[in-house]
Design a protein around this motif. Structure first.
Motif, mmCIF file in Angstrom:
data_model
loop_
_atom_site.group_PDB
_atom_site.id
_atom_site.type_symbol
_atom_site.label_atom_id
_atom_site.label_comp_id
_atom_site.label_asym_id
_atom_site.label_seq_id
_atom_site.Cartn_x
_atom_site.Cartn_y
_atom_site.Cartn_z
ATOM 1 N N ILE A 1 2.535 0.550 -11.785
ATOM 2 C CA ILE A 1 3.084 1.051 -10.393
ATOM 3 C C ILE A 1 4.629 0.970 -10.588
ATOM 4 C CG2 ILE A 1 3.425 0.824 -7.910
ATOM 5 C CD1 ILE A 1 0.857 -0.376 -7.826
ATOM 6 N N ILE A 2 5.153 -0.040 -11.000
ATOM 7 C CA ILE A 2 6.536 -0.106 -11.138
ATOM 8 C C ILE A 2 6.937 -0.758 -12.715
ATOM 9 C CG2 ILE A 2 7.139 -0.609 -8.946
ATOM 10 C CD1 ILE A 2 7.399 -3.656 -9.835
ATOM 11 N N PRO B 1 6.553 -11.977 -5.104
ATOM 12 C CA PRO B 1 6.118 -12.315 -6.480
ATOM 13 C C PRO B 1 4.576 -11.890 -6.797
ATOM 14 C CG PRO B 1 7.141 -14.350 -5.588
ATOM 15 C CD PRO B 1 7.226 -13.220 -4.487
ATOM 16 N N GLU B 2 3.642 -12.124 -5.736
ATOM 17 C CA GLU B 2 2.368 -11.486 -5.843
ATOM 18 C C GLU B 2 2.213 -10.072 -5.967
ATOM 19 O OE1 GLU B 2 -1.897 -11.314 -6.315
ATOM 20 O OE2 GLU B 2 -0.335 -12.938 -6.917
ATOM 21 N N ALA B 3 3.092 -9.471 -5.159
ATOM 22 C CA ALA B 3 2.980 -7.990 -5.175
ATOM 23 C C ALA B 3 3.488 -7.348 -6.399
ATOM 24 C CB ALA B 3 3.769 -7.136 -3.887
ATOM 25 N N GLY C 1 -1.660 -4.122 0.479
ATOM 26 C CA GLY C 1 -1.155 -4.603 -0.832
ATOM 27 C C GLY C 1 -1.251 -3.404 -1.919
ATOM 28 N N ALA C 2 -0.293 -3.828 -2.995
ATOM 29 C CA ALA C 2 -0.479 -2.988 -4.101
ATOM 30 C C ALA C 2 -1.773 -2.595 -4.819
ATOM 31 C CB ALA C 2 0.540 -3.831 -5.117
ATOM 32 N N SER C 3 -2.569 -3.482 -4.685
ATOM 33 C CA SER C 3 -4.043 -3.339 -5.243
ATOM 34 C C SER C 3 -4.599 -2.332 -4.694
ATOM 35 C CB SER C 3 -4.699 -4.645 -5.288
ATOM 36 O OG SER C 3 -4.991 -4.825 -3.834
ATOM 37 N N GLU C 4 -4.314 -1.779 -3.699
ATOM 38 C CA GLU C 4 -5.008 -0.666 -2.842
ATOM 39 C C GLU C 4 -4.211 0.494 -2.850
ATOM 40 O OE1 GLU C 4 -7.718 -0.766 -1.402
ATOM 41 O OE2 GLU C 4 -8.153 -2.784 -1.837
ATOM 42 N N LEU D 1 0.892 -1.312 -0.054
ATOM 43 C CA LEU D 1 0.007 -0.039 0.012
ATOM 44 C C LEU D 1 0.683 1.095 -0.095
ATOM 45 C CD1 LEU D 1 -2.780 1.644 0.463
ATOM 46 C CD2 LEU D 1 -2.608 1.237 2.790
ATOM 47 N N ILE D 2 1.805 1.353 0.776
ATOM 48 C CA ILE D 2 2.563 2.728 1.184
ATOM 49 C C ILE D 2 3.690 2.668 -0.029
ATOM 50 C CG2 ILE D 2 4.326 3.880 2.635
ATOM 51 C CD1 ILE D 2 1.316 3.880 3.483
ATOM 52 N N GLY D 3 4.378 1.747 -0.307
ATOM 53 C CA GLY D 3 5.483 1.637 -1.314
ATOM 54 C C GLY D 3 4.752 1.810 -2.692
#
Length: 284
Positions: free
Chosen positions: A58-59, A47-49, A137-140, A23-25
């Motif tokens: 995002i990246i 791997p999932e992130a 998580g990255a989805s958020e 979430l933060i990164g």
């Protein structure tokens, strides 16, 4: 605290490594892109992130920590506290001289002390964005997560300050020790209050039948998973204990005045503080 004056003359980062693309990164990376950043963002994460972060843009790519650190101009450590401490133990030998390293850890004293011991080739600035969500998580992740929120830095760094300010965050400069004492009261104590309230409600099976918005609002933080808080408790235990002591004393004072007109003054004083917390920050 005494802080270092901003240093001018350093170029903007071209390669940014985000270690911990949750979430933060992930929000840091999205906020960076929203400023018009045209450089390369590398993710170091599970791997999932990484899968989610690449799907969402995002990246740009994923690399192992050593490979990412070797080419990054800015490294953003957004793992849990124990993970940040572990990365600091091995990071310095991989970075280019002068690489800027910052973190988003929820406590600062242990992290800043470890960085002072371990980081010599790089430049470390402790950080903590006072922002978040219940979901992880990255989805958020979202570009606006830091907007209007305090973003604490433990020392001055012109290029990092300019970057964080471009996110719309409100920069605050305090020492690691002061940070940990203050957030024990404003962040860590509320979590424990919410947890204790939810646990108390759980002792009466029929309570959920009559629970309204107040119970829902005050138990929201009780939804937070323990793994987030384990490292906070272990690295800021003394400050949290002091905050709990203050709160328990306040509760006992209220308890002793339940039938006294003096309790009205406690309500008035508390309401004044609550209104202050809800006022816009100066200049916003």
């Amino acid at each position: 605290m005494t802080v270092e004056a901003p240093r001018a003359g350093r170029r903007a980062p071209e390669v940014v490594a985000v270690v911990g693309v949750g979430l933060i990164g992930g929000s840091f990376a999205l906020a960076l892109r929203a400023t018009g950043f045209a450089g390369r963002i590398i993710g170091v994460s599970s791997p999932e992130a990484i899968r989610v972060a690449i799907e969402r843009g995002i990246i740009d790519e994923a690399l192992p920590l050593a490979d990412a650190a070797a080419i990054a101009d800015l490294i953003y450590l957004a793992r849990p506290i124990a993970g940040i401490l572990a990365v600091l133990d091995e990071l310095d030998s991989h970075v280019k001289p002068g690489t800027l390293i910052t973190d988003a850890g929820s406590t600062k004293s242990a992290i800043c002390a470890r960085a002072a011991e371990k980081i010599h080739r790089g430049r470390f600035v402790g950080g903590h964005p006072m922002a978040g969500k219940e979901a992880r998580g990255a989805s958020e992740a979202e570009a606006s997560l830091f907007r209007g929120r305090p973003y604490i830095l433990t020392s001055r760094c012109a290029e990092l300050e300019e970057l964080i300010a471009s996110f719309g965050a409100r920069l605050e400069f305090i020492s690691a020790e002061e940070h940990d004492a203050l957030v024990a009261l404003t962040s860590h104590l509320p979590q424990l209050i919410s947890t204790a309230l939810a646990a108390s409600i759980g002792t009466e099976p029929d309570a959920v039948r009559v629970a309204g918005p107040a119970a829902m609002d005050l138990t929201r933080l009780a939804l937070s998973p323990y793994e987030i808080w384990r490292d906070i408790f272990s690295t800021n235990g003394a400050n949290i204990d002091a905050a709990l002591g203050l709160f328990i004393a306040k509760l006992e004072a209220l308890r002793s005045e339940l039938r006294s007109p003096r309790i009205e003054k406690e309500f008035e004083n508390a309401a004044a503080v609550a209104r202050t917390l809800r006022q816009p920050a100066p200049g916003k």
